[in-house]
Design an enzyme around this catalytic site. Structure first.
Site, mmCIF file in Angstrom:
data_model
loop_
_atom_site.group_PDB
_atom_site.id
_atom_site.type_symbol
_atom_site.label_atom_id
_atom_site.label_comp_id
_atom_site.label_asym_id
_atom_site.label_seq_id
_atom_site.Cartn_x
_atom_site.Cartn_y
_atom_site.Cartn_z
ATOM 1 N N ASP A 1 18.212 -17.616 -2.059
ATOM 2 C CA ASP A 1 17.984 -19.039 -1.831
ATOM 3 C C ASP A 1 16.741 -19.326 -0.993
ATOM 4 O OD1 ASP A 1 19.349 -17.805 0.208
ATOM 5 O OD2 ASP A 1 20.948 -19.287 0.350
ATOM 6 N N HIS B 1 28.373 -15.281 6.130
ATOM 7 C CA HIS B 1 28.724 -16.252 7.173
ATOM 8 C C HIS B 1 30.139 -16.044 7.724
ATOM 9 C CE1 HIS B 1 25.049 -18.427 6.649
ATOM 10 N NE2 HIS B 1 25.342 -18.839 5.428
#
Length: 313
Positions: free
Chosen positions: A248, A130
């Site tokens: 995830d 990110h």
């Protein structure tokens, strides 16, 4: 030769506070599982060095790096955590951990290119995908994979590399850094809409973005990969493959709502490895991104590593 396993003790020292999902226990869970299953014995464990500032400059704005250093130095002096955004917290030791996380990715790249190991996995934190050219966000400070990919291109002289991102969240930082760089092909799937809310419209033609709805399961993901990633990767013929390995998207992980299981991560890794063996001399560097259910994370990383290391499940 073998699969290298890069990590460093400082990556456990970075701590964003009690209850934060991106916690030091993530690395402990992985390491303990690898020891308990005996898989650790099959890996070439190596200590990650800090990244060179010249390598950070390949992916990040120099002003951003300087400002982050100054910010984290203040944190180290005060001993108190400070927020960069609602999710991303710098604490004492964060700067050093971030340097070693990015350094692991670069060192792994060099080791693979120099023929010391077949491939490598970096068990590091903070994660990276990110982090944009000029902003820390989403638990990330430096974009470990983007730094390593640019190192392979700009320092080691490769002409084409691929980045595969199978985290549940879109790798907006990586896309920001490499969009329009036709030396890089980035292929990803991610739950959409979900943080950071990007990716539905790619920023460049060198992206293969697969936004999928919540509750999508492994069989559907596999079909999308077969139909979309693999033809582009075959045509691109990367000389090296980097993986943003987020776990995830596992069905047990509460930070997303996808339905993957360990067998899906093994399958994805095997397909990536097939491409690497045909076009990249098997060269793969994988870096840990997300994965917050500790048990599912540990099992999924083990499945990923078994494929990388050619070990029977």
């Amino acid at each position: 030769m073998a699969t290298a396993y890069y990590t460093h003790a400082t990556c456990r020292a970075h701590d964003m506070g009690a209850g934060h999902p991106e916690c030091p226990q993530r690395l402990d869970a992985i390491h303990d599982h690898l020891l308990a299953t005996g898989l650790a014995l099959a890996l070439d464990e190596r200590e990650a060095p800090p990244v060179a500032e010249s390598d950070l400059a390949l992916a990040h704005e120099s002003l951003y790096v300087a400002n982050l250093r100054g910010f984290t130095e203040q944190v180290d002096r005060s001993g108190l955590r400070r927020y960069l955004d609602a999710d991303t917290v710098a604490g004492p030791g964060t700067w050093t951990a971030a340097l070693h996380a990015a350094g692991a990715a670069v060192a792994a790249t060099d080791a693979v290119l120099d023929g010391e190991v077949d491939n490598a996995f970096c068990a590091v934190r903070p994660p990276g995908h990110h982090a944009t050219r000029g902003q820390a966000m989403g638990f990330c400070f430096f974009n470990n994979v983007a730094v390593a990919a640019r190192h392979a291109l700009d320092v080691r002289g490769l002409q084409r590399v691929a980045i595969i991102d199978f985290d549940v969240h879109h790798g907006n930082g990586t896309e920001d850094i490499i969009a329009g760089d036709e030396r890089v092909l980035m292929a990803s799937f991610f739950q959409h809409p979900l943080y950071p809310g990007s990716g539905a419209v790619p920023l460049g033609t060198n992206m293969v973005n697969l936004p999928v709805a919540a509750y999508t399961r492994g069989a559907e993901i596999r079909a999308l990969i077969e139909a979309n990633w693999l033809p582009r990767l075959e045509a691109f013929a990367p000389q090296m493959i980097f993986i943003s390995a987020g776990f995830d998207a596992h069905r047990d992980d509460d930070l997303g709502q996808l339905g993957l299981v360990e067998a899906d991560y093994a399958w994805i890794t095997s397909r990536i490895k097939d491409v690497a063996e045909r076009h990249s001399n098997g060269r793969i560097v994988s870096c840990l991104e997300g994965g917050y259910n500790l048990e599912a994370l540990a099992r999924s990383v083990a499945s990923h590593l078994r494929v990388l290391a050619d070990l029977a499940d």
